[in-house]
Structures are given as C-alpha cells and as structure tokens.
Design a protein around this motif. Structure first.
Motif, short mmCIF file in Angstrom:
data_model
loop_
_atom_site.label_atom_id
_atom_site.label_comp_id
_atom_site.label_asym_id
_atom_site.label_seq_id
_atom_site.Cartn_x
_atom_site.Cartn_y
_atom_site.Cartn_z
N SER A 23 4.47 4.44 7.46
CA SER A 23 3.40 4.60 6.38
C SER A 23 3.20 3.01 5.98
CB SER A 23 4.03 5.36 5.31
OG SER A 23 3.89 6.32 5.45
N GLU A 24 1.82 2.80 5.76
CA GLU A 24 1.75 1.23 5.42
C GLU A 24 2.21 1.04 3.95
OE1 GLU A 24 -2.50 0.63 5.75
OE2 GLU A 24 -2.90 1.91 6.93
N ARG A 25 2.68 -0.07 3.95
CA ARG A 25 3.39 -0.70 2.65
C ARG A 25 2.23 -1.10 1.77
NH1 ARG A 25 8.10 -2.33 0.67
NH2 ARG A 25 8.40 -3.76 -1.06
N VAL A 26 2.20 -0.49 0.61
CA VAL A 26 1.13 -0.71 -0.46
C VAL A 26 1.63 -2.10 -1.11
CG1 VAL A 26 0.10 -0.38 -2.54
CG2 VAL A 26 1.20 1.86 -1.04
N PRO A 27 -0.03 -3.18 -1.02
CA PRO A 27 0.28 -4.40 -1.56
C PRO A 27 0.67 -4.28 -3.03
CG PRO A 27 -1.36 -4.08 0.01
CD PRO A 27 -0.94 -2.67 -0.14
N GLN A 44 -16.33 7.23 -13.14
CA GLN A 44 -16.73 5.99 -12.55
C GLN A 44 -15.37 4.88 -12.51
OE1 GLN A 44 -20.54 4.28 -13.41
NE2 GLN A 44 -20.99 6.27 -14.02
N ALA A 45 -14.23 5.51 -12.74
CA ALA A 45 -12.90 4.66 -12.59
C ALA A 45 -12.80 3.93 -11.60
CB ALA A 45 -11.88 5.75 -12.87
N PRO A 46 -12.28 2.64 -11.91
CA PRO A 46 -11.81 1.80 -10.94
C PRO A 46 -11.14 2.54 -9.50
CG PRO A 46 -11.21 0.89 -13.01
CD PRO A 46 -11.47 2.33 -13.06
N VAL A 47 -11.67 1.95 -8.46
CA VAL A 47 -11.20 2.67 -6.95
C VAL A 47 -10.18 1.77 -6.50
CG1 VAL A 47 -12.11 3.19 -4.92
CG2 VAL A 47 -13.44 3.73 -6.74
N MET A 48 -8.99 2.58 -6.15
CA MET A 48 -8.12 2.15 -5.40
C MET A 48 -8.22 2.05 -3.89
SD MET A 48 -3.96 2.94 -5.59
CE MET A 48 -3.86 2.09 -7.26
N PRO A 49 -8.02 1.00 -2.91
CA PRO A 49 -8.26 1.24 -1.58
C PRO A 49 -7.66 1.90 -0.70
CG PRO A 49 -7.70 -1.17 -2.43
CD PRO A 49 -7.29 -0.09 -3.48
N PHE A 50 -8.50 2.79 0.12
CA PHE A 50 -7.93 3.65 1.10
C PHE A 50 -6.57 3.35 1.58
CE2 PHE A 50 -7.60 6.29 4.72
CZ PHE A 50 -7.44 7.63 4.33
N ALA A 51 -6.58 1.98 2.05
CA ALA A 51 -5.08 1.73 2.69
C ALA A 51 -3.95 2.04 1.79
CB ALA A 51 -5.17 0.15 2.84
N GLU A 59 -14.17 6.97 1.93
CA GLU A 59 -14.56 6.38 0.59
C GLU A 59 -14.60 7.55 -0.37
OE1 GLU A 59 -16.81 3.97 -1.83
OE2 GLU A 59 -16.19 3.52 0.49
N PRO A 60 -14.10 7.45 -1.68
CA PRO A 60 -13.76 8.46 -2.46
C PRO A 60 -15.08 8.83 -3.18
CG PRO A 60 -12.95 6.23 -3.35
CD PRO A 60 -13.45 6.15 -1.77
N LEU A 61 -14.75 10.21 -3.55
CA LEU A 61 -16.04 10.98 -4.33
C LEU A 61 -16.01 10.53 -5.60
CD1 LEU A 61 -15.78 14.51 -2.58
CD2 LEU A 61 -17.63 12.95 -2.14
N ALA A 62 -14.47 10.44 -5.92
CA ALA A 62 -14.43 10.43 -7.55
C ALA A 62 -13.05 9.65 -7.66
CB ALA A 62 -14.34 11.62 -8.31
N ALA A 63 -12.88 8.82 -8.70
CA ALA A 63 -11.46 8.42 -8.93
C ALA A 63 -11.03 8.77 -10.60
CB ALA A 63 -11.66 6.81 -9.01
N ALA A 64 -10.14 9.25 -10.46
CA ALA A 64 -9.64 9.76 -12.06
C ALA A 64 -8.46 9.26 -12.47
CB ALA A 64 -9.65 11.45 -11.77
N VAL A 95 -5.70 12.95 -4.15
CA VAL A 95 -4.60 12.27 -3.57
C VAL A 95 -4.04 11.40 -4.96
CG1 VAL A 95 -3.57 10.70 -1.89
CG2 VAL A 95 -5.48 12.14 -1.55
N GLN A 96 -2.80 11.66 -5.19
CA GLN A 96 -2.09 10.74 -6.36
C GLN A 96 -2.05 9.46 -5.86
OE1 GLN A 96 1.40 12.41 -8.08
NE2 GLN A 96 0.69 14.57 -8.54
N TYR A 97 -2.33 8.68 -7.10
CA TYR A 97 -1.91 7.39 -6.92
C TYR A 97 -0.53 6.95 -6.41
CZ TYR A 97 -6.58 6.81 -9.21
OH TYR A 97 -8.08 6.82 -9.38
N PRO A 98 -0.26 6.05 -5.87
CA PRO A 98 1.12 5.41 -5.32
C PRO A 98 1.67 5.19 -6.63
CG PRO A 98 -0.36 4.46 -3.65
CD PRO A 98 -1.22 5.36 -4.63
N GLY A 99 2.76 5.63 -6.85
CA GLY A 99 3.55 5.14 -8.14
C GLY A 99 3.15 5.77 -9.34
N VAL A 100 1.95 6.95 -9.55
CA VAL A 100 1.62 7.16 -10.60
C VAL A 100 2.50 7.99 -11.61
CG1 VAL A 100 0.45 9.47 -9.95
CG2 VAL A 100 -0.72 7.84 -11.74
N GLU A 101 3.33 8.88 -10.75
CA GLU A 101 4.26 9.75 -11.35
C GLU A 101 5.25 8.77 -12.33
OE1 GLU A 101 7.79 12.98 -10.66
OE2 GLU A 101 6.54 12.30 -9.11
#
Length: 459
Positions: A2-6, A107-114, A137-142, A162-168
């Motif tokens: 897995s790619e490391r999230v910046p 229209q929440a701020p989008v997190m990069p697909f990487a 390209e995301p359909l929606a960001a929540a 897909v949950q954001y990395p670290g959102v929990e």
C-alpha cells in the motif's frame, strides 16, 4: 504494498489537534460576535444591518473551511447545520449563506485518490481482483468517506464508499471533545446543547463508522422498497463490503440541486415522497433513517426518488411510537390538557417547572404547524427556519419554559429528522396538505393523494 499517505493529505486524528481546531472555531465565532456588537455601537440601522450581514457570512465561510476540512464528526455537525438557514439571516443574503453551508452536503473538499487507494488495497489486496474498472474521480465527498463509481468483474455498475485514512481515530477524538462541540453548537443555537442530543450524536456517529453494519441495514431497507413504484434504495453488495469499504448498486440519477429547478408539480411529488420516506416510516415500521439531508436524496433516471446513506438508522419500540402518535393527535385536535398529561407522564415536562398546558400546545404548533394544520401549505426556507428558531432558540421570548424541558434520548433523533425533513422541503419549495398525508399513519385514514392511493392498492 500500500502507498504511504502523505502527512499533508491525512485527516487530523489526535484529540488535541482536532480539539484545537474546534476550540479556535468556537473562539472565533464568539470573538466575531463580540466584535460585531462593539462595531455597531453608535451606527445607523442601515450600517448595523450591513455589519450583521458581513459578520454572518464570515461565520459561514469559517464553518465551511474548518468543519469541511476536518471531516469526521466535526463535518457531520456542519452538515446538520446546512439544512436550514442558521440564525435569522437577512433575506437578501440568505441564498448565498445557504450555498456556503451546502458545500458541506455534496461538495466537501476532496481527498486525492492516492490517499484513498491505500484503504482499498488494505481491504482487497488488489483493485483488479474485485473491479474491472474504477473511476478515480469521486462522485461525492462526505463526512466519513468518499464515493466512487466502478464496475465489478461480473459487469455490475456499483458505487464504492471508502473511509478516509485515519477517520476512525479522528471521529473518536471529536467525540472526546464534546464539550467543545457543545460550545460551538451553542454559539449558533444556544438551546441545542443538551446532554440528550450529545449522547445521541456520540452513539450514532460511532455506529456510522461500521460499514458492515450499514451495508446490512441498507440491504434490509432496499429489500423493503424493492419493486416500489416511487422510491428506490440501491442494494448493498455484501460480499464486497468490508470494515472501511462499502459497495452498493450504482443508481443513475441527478442530485437534489437539479430537483430544485423542476416545475412545481414535480417538486410537490418529490416532496411528498421525501416526507413519507423520512417521517412516515417511523409510524409505519418503527424505524427511520436518521440523516436526512439533500446529499442523500437523488432523482433516478426512471423518475423514482432514491435514498442513500444508512449509517445512521434508528429503530423505536412500539410504546415510543405510540407516544409520538398520541402527541400528534392531541396537538392536532388542540387538546391542551391531554397533551400536557402525555408530556408529564413521559418525563418531558416537569410539573414543578411552571409550564402551562396551553404553552405546551402553542409550542408544538409553533414548531410543527406545517403538519398539524389541515390546509395546503407551501414550505419555504424562511418557514422552516422560523419553526426551528421558535423551537430551540432562547433568544426568542415565547415558550422559554417548555424549551428548557428535557427530551428523552429515544425521541431526540426523531425530532431532528422532523426538522431536517422540514428544512429539505423548504429548500425544495414543496406544496402539500402535509397533515392529510400524515393522517394515514397518525389516524389510519384513507389516503387523499394519488401517491397515497397508489401505495394503498399495492399487492
């Protein structure tokens, strides 16, 4: 691998870091209010109005910037604020303010697909093992995650949440900062910081992190509406749902913003279906989705109204449902004494608090006249906001005693759903005799609308 999230693309997850953001936001709101009051001293009425508008719009922009980028529970709070016009905003600026807060809905701020790919690969190992094609390209960001369109290897079109990395960890940090939530919330609506609401937010946001549970709930709701002539709920695909990834059928549809542009008759039809879905389901089945907002409502290509997002889903026991039904009847029939007795017996009104039966009745009518009055009514954003302000804001002089009574936990989110639905119908500008529709589930009356009659004759 897995790619490391910046670091710059991660969701801030520590309690201290997120608490600092919320604390700064609450302090900023308070300071802005104090500065605005000081700057109004000695000014003309016109100058005061201009300054008040500027201060309110600045607050909206700060809410979007801070809550939107925090995601998690903090952003969910912002979404709750976005359905109605917060505070009594000057009419000339109301649409702009609503548009600012609507960013938090769809229209929440989008997190990069990487950054999101790492979550997907942790679930599946390789995307190609499950998907034939995946649109980055995301359909929606929540608030909890982003949604993508993809094609399964068997050819089915699906939506992938897909949950954001670290959102929990971020959500759990937010929930430990509930005192700051209460401070922020009270700066917007001073009477809404009760423990019952905060307890419900804690319990339900934790459950919203559970994608497996949400997938199963959506599967059950989809099964109930399968074959429905007017409503569609896309089914989940359980075999591809995991702890942090949820896959559902893709619904070819247009967003709520499109619905607002439609002719009046079509908006009225959609409004009735929204009302039946969010409010009617409580009385008909003892369960209801707990998160009505425009981003969760879609207009399918075949004309049906689609509903998504079942992370917050509530079930109410039959005694609580019957209490809600009896309260609605007593209020609609203006039986103040019976209504008062119901509220006292349920522990909502303290008989020693000096609340009069007539005040209870007037308060419920101020908050819910739209579905208590037997008349055709066009719901506007102003009407929805006025009812909400009357119900929860102590700066409004009327009903000060009853407004401070305690609502039991099991009824907190049903009231929130009522107000959120009212706000959505106000944005839509829908017209109907909402009381006559509600009589189907409050009194068991025969339906009076075409939709109601069609549903009554379903096999």
């Amino acid at each position: 691998m897995s790619e490391r999230v910046p670091r710059s693309e991660r969701v801030p997850r520590g309690r201290v870091a997120r608490g600092r953001k919320l604390g700064m936001l609450a302090a900023g709101q308070a300071a802005r209010g104090a500065t605005a009051k000081l700057s109004m001293i000695g000014r003309s009425e016109h100058a005061r109005e201009v300054l008040a508008r500027r201060s309110t719009l600045d607050a909206a922009e700060q809410l979007v910037d801070v809550l939107g980028n925090m995601k998690g529970a903090a952003m969910k709070l912002g979404q709750m604020l976005s359905v109605v016009d917060v505070d009594l905003i000057p009419e000339t600026h109301r649409e702009r303010f609503r548009a600012k807060l609507a960013v938090l809905c769809d229209q929440a701020p989008v997190m990069p697909f990487a950054s999101m790919r790492a979550v997907l690969e942790a679930e599946y190992g390789s995307l190609t093992r499950v998907f034939r094609d995946f649109d980055e390209e995301p359909l929606a960001a929540a608030s909890i995650g982003q949604v993508y369109r993809a094609t399964l290897r068997d050819g089915r079109e699906v939506a992938v949440k897909v949950q954001y990395p670290g959102v929990e960890k971020a959500v759990r940090a937010d929930l430990r900062n509930l005192a700051l939530f209460a401070k922020l919330w009270k700066s917007m609506w001073p009477a809404i910081g009760g423990e019952g609401l905060l307890d419900e937010i804690t319990r339900n946001l934790e459950s919203e992190l559970d994608y497996r549970r949400e997938a199963w709930t959506q599967h059950l709701v989809a099964a109930h509406y399968r074959g429905h002539p007017f409503i569609v709920v896309p089914d989940s695909v359980p075999e591809h749902c995991g702890d942090r990834v949820m896959v559902t059928e893709y619904l070819d549809s247009k967003p709520f913003s499109h619905m607002r542009t439609l002719p009046a008759a079509e908006r009225d039809r959609i409004g009735e279906l929204i009302y039946r879905f969010y409010v009617g389901s409580l009385f008909e089945r003892g369960e209801f989705p707990g998160d009505p907002h425009p981003g969760n409502i879609l207009l399918a290509a075949d004309g049906r109204v689609g509903f998504i997002d079942f992370g917050l889903y509530h079930r109410m026991d039959s005694a609580a449902v019957e209490f809600e039904r009896q309260v609605a009847r007593a209020a609609a029939e203006r039986r103040a004494g019976d209504l008062y007795a119901l509220l006292v017996d349920r522990g909502i009104v303290d008989p020693a608090a000096g609340v009069e039966p007539a005040e209870c009745l007037e308060y419920l009518w101020a908050a819910s006249e739209w579905n208590l009055a037997d008349e055709e009514l066009t719901i506007t954003a102003d009407l929805a906001t006025g009812a909400l302000i009357s119900a929860i804001d102590p700066r409004v002089a009327e009903y000060s005693a009853i407004r401070h009574q305690m609502l039991p936990r099991e009824h907190v989110f049903s009231r929130r759903v009522d107000f959120q639905t009212f706000g959505i119908l106000g944005q839509l500008g829908a017209t109907g005799n909402w009381h006559r529709i509600a009589r189907e589930w409050i009194y068991g009356d025969e339906p009076v609308t075409e939709i109601g009659r069609a549903l009554a004759h379903r096999p």
